[in-house]
Design an enzyme around this catalytic site. Structure first.
Site, PDB file in Angstrom:
ATOM      1  CE1 TYR A 267      -8.306   1.679  13.472  1.00  0.00           C
ATOM      2  CE2 TYR A 267      -8.800  -0.656  13.712  1.00  0.00           C
ATOM      3  CZ  TYR A 267      -8.957   0.542  13.033  1.00  0.00           C
ATOM      4  OH  TYR A 267      -9.748   0.602  11.929  1.00  0.00           O
TER       5      TYR A 267
ATOM      6  CG  ASP B 181       1.152  21.054  -1.275  1.00  0.00           C
ATOM      7  OD1 ASP B 181       2.181  20.394  -1.032  1.00  0.00           O
ATOM      8  OD2 ASP B 181       0.135  20.562  -1.796  1.00  0.00           O
TER       9      ASP B 181
ATOM     10  CB  THR C 173       3.768  13.987  -0.289  1.00  0.00           C
ATOM     11  OG1 THR C 173       4.659  14.672  -1.157  1.00  0.00           O
ATOM     12  CG2 THR C 173       2.346  14.163  -0.758  1.00  0.00           C
TER      13      THR C 173
ATOM     14  NE  ARG D  43       3.028   6.134  -3.256  1.00  0.00           N
ATOM     15  CZ  ARG D  43       3.294   7.062  -4.178  1.00  0.00           C
ATOM     16  NH1 ARG D  43       2.464   8.071  -4.353  1.00  0.00           N
ATOM     17  NH2 ARG D  43       4.371   6.987  -4.932  1.00  0.00           N
TER      18      ARG D  43
END
Ligand code: DSN
Length: 433
Positions: A70, A216, A242, A251
């Site tokens: 984490y 984008d 992305t 990904r």
């Protein structure tokens, strides 16, 4: 060594007295699906414009034990102890991306492109603000204001379209719509547009109407990284992407922005939208950004473009209509109406024969979006496996033969056989099981 191999074969290793079971041993159902997918990726010609094959280094980072940690927060300011290695990894990813795209600030935490886009909206828009993006049915993206997406539900969304005759974006038209709508944010970027987008012209329009400007660049990021596509970074307040399309990383998503927006943007990603970042994915992003700085990657992007042009030219020769008449990037959008087949039928037919592509709406498509009249083809994946222009011509011919002879089982068998031969000559992930 032999003993180790034996243990591995049995899928069991001793580690501090605990038995570690491999995937194949513990969960053969999932293992079989993964193995089958490996074969599918090897055995088919993948022409989905947004897909690619990552390197083994990216896979290794992505599959690493960093998934156990984490690390809410950002380097140097985490909410958990023990984040010193996470800071190294995230700093590497951020600084490499900043250098690659000449960006003032980078956030590498978005789990996906959709989250990256939403984070920009959250950082600068209030619910009900106006947003202007490219119409989904004309090549835009779901997250740029579609009614079914959160962007279309929380904001007042408007769209601009391509010129139906030329298939190109008409910047005078975009300007007219922007002047009428007076949006708070203008979005450029597409998921099925095969031409160069004039980012400078968009920025001038945004300036004129007092809007912020976001690009984008998910589809074209790889080409932008090596300078083979004009960069949106000098023109836009925000650039989202992305990392898994032409950029050939894991990904995931990322955001580049100007310094003045950095603080609010980072807060929008965390704690605004996400909790713990996927540190294994961020490590893989760092690796992909390093790969993108190499000569090999430059040559790869050159080949992606050459291949797309070759595919487009050959398909035209064979009587296919291309939206906008051709391509400047990695993709081609076929208008199949003159071939008497819908996008859906073409997708199913070709996939059965070993060529995977996706049905896609064409501008003002008479068919609904589940059927469509178009087929989108892209060259990033086939180029990653080493195919070049002669293979693109062969693929165009196979698509043509398959569609023209779709009712003839002998033709279908012949196409299947030729696809098999072609993919066997360009293996993917050699020596991996
Ligand atoms: N779904 C992606 C594509 O295929 O273009 C965009 O997010």
């Amino acid at each position: 060594m032999r003993v180790e191999e034996e243990k591995e074969k049995n899928g069991k290793q001793k580690n501090s007295g605990k038995q570690i079971k491999t995937l194949a041993v513990f969960d053969p159902q999932v293992a079989r699906a993964v193995a089958a997918e490996m074969r599918r990726q090897q055995d088919k010609i993948i022409l989905i414009a947004s897909e690619n094959y990552v390197s083994q280094a990216v896979l290794q980072a992505q599959g690493s034990i960093l998934t156990n940690k984490y690390a809410e927060g950002y380097p140097g300011a985490r909410f958990y102890g023990g984040c010193e290695n996470m800071d190294v990894v995230e700093e590497l990813a951020r600084s490499r991306a900043a250098a690659l795209f000449a960006a003032e600030h980078v956030n590498v935490q978005p789990h996906a492109g959709a989250v990256a886009n939403l984070a920009v909206y959250l950082s600068v828009l209030k619910p009900g603000d106006r947003l202007l993006g490219m119409e989904l049915a004309h090549g835009g993206h779901l997250t740029h204001g579609s009614a079914v997406n959160v962007s279309g539900k929380y904001y007042q969304c408007f769209s601009y379209r391509v010129d139906p005759r030329s298939g190109y974006l008409d910047m005078d038209e975009v300007r007219k719509v922007a002047r009428r709508v007076l949006p708070r944010l203008i979005i450029a970027g597409a998921s099925s547009y095969s031409r160069i987008i004039d980012f400078a012209a968009f920025a001038r329009i945004a300036d004129e109407v007092g809007a912020l400007f976001m690009v984008d660049m998910a589809h074209i990021a790889g080409m932008v990284a090596v300078g083979l596509h004009p960069s949106p970074v000098p023109h836009a307040h925000f650039v989202t992407s992305t990392t898994h399309k032409t950029l050939r990383g894991p990904r995931g998503g990322m955001i580049l922005c100007r310094k003045d927006f950095a603080r609010d943007l980072d807060r929008a990603v965390f704690p605004g939208l996400q909790g713990g970042p996927l540190m294994h994915i961020i490590a893989a992003k760092a690796v992909a950004f390093k790969e993108a700085q190499t000569e090999d990657f430059y040559r790869y992007q050159q080949n992606v473009l050459k291949n797309a042009r070759a595919l487009a030219e050959e398909l035209k020769e064979l009587g296919f209509n291309l939206v906008s008449g051709g391509t400047d990037n990695h993709l081609v959008l076929l208008d199949l109406r003159n071939k008497g087949i819908t996008g859906q039928e073409a997708e199913l037919l070709l996939d059965e024969l070993g060529i995977t592509a996706n049905k896609n709406a064409i501008p003002d498509d008479p068919q609904n979006r589940l059927i469509t009249s178009g087929l989108r083809l892209g060259t990033p994946a086939v180029t990653s496996r080493g195919m070049q222009e002669p293979e693109m011509k062969q693929i165009a011919a196979l698509i043509n033969t398959a569609i023209a002879g779709r009712k003839d089982s002998i033709v279908r068998t012949r196409v299947k056989r030729e696809v098999k031969k072609l993919v066997a000559a360009f293996p993917v992930y050699q020596n991996m099981r």
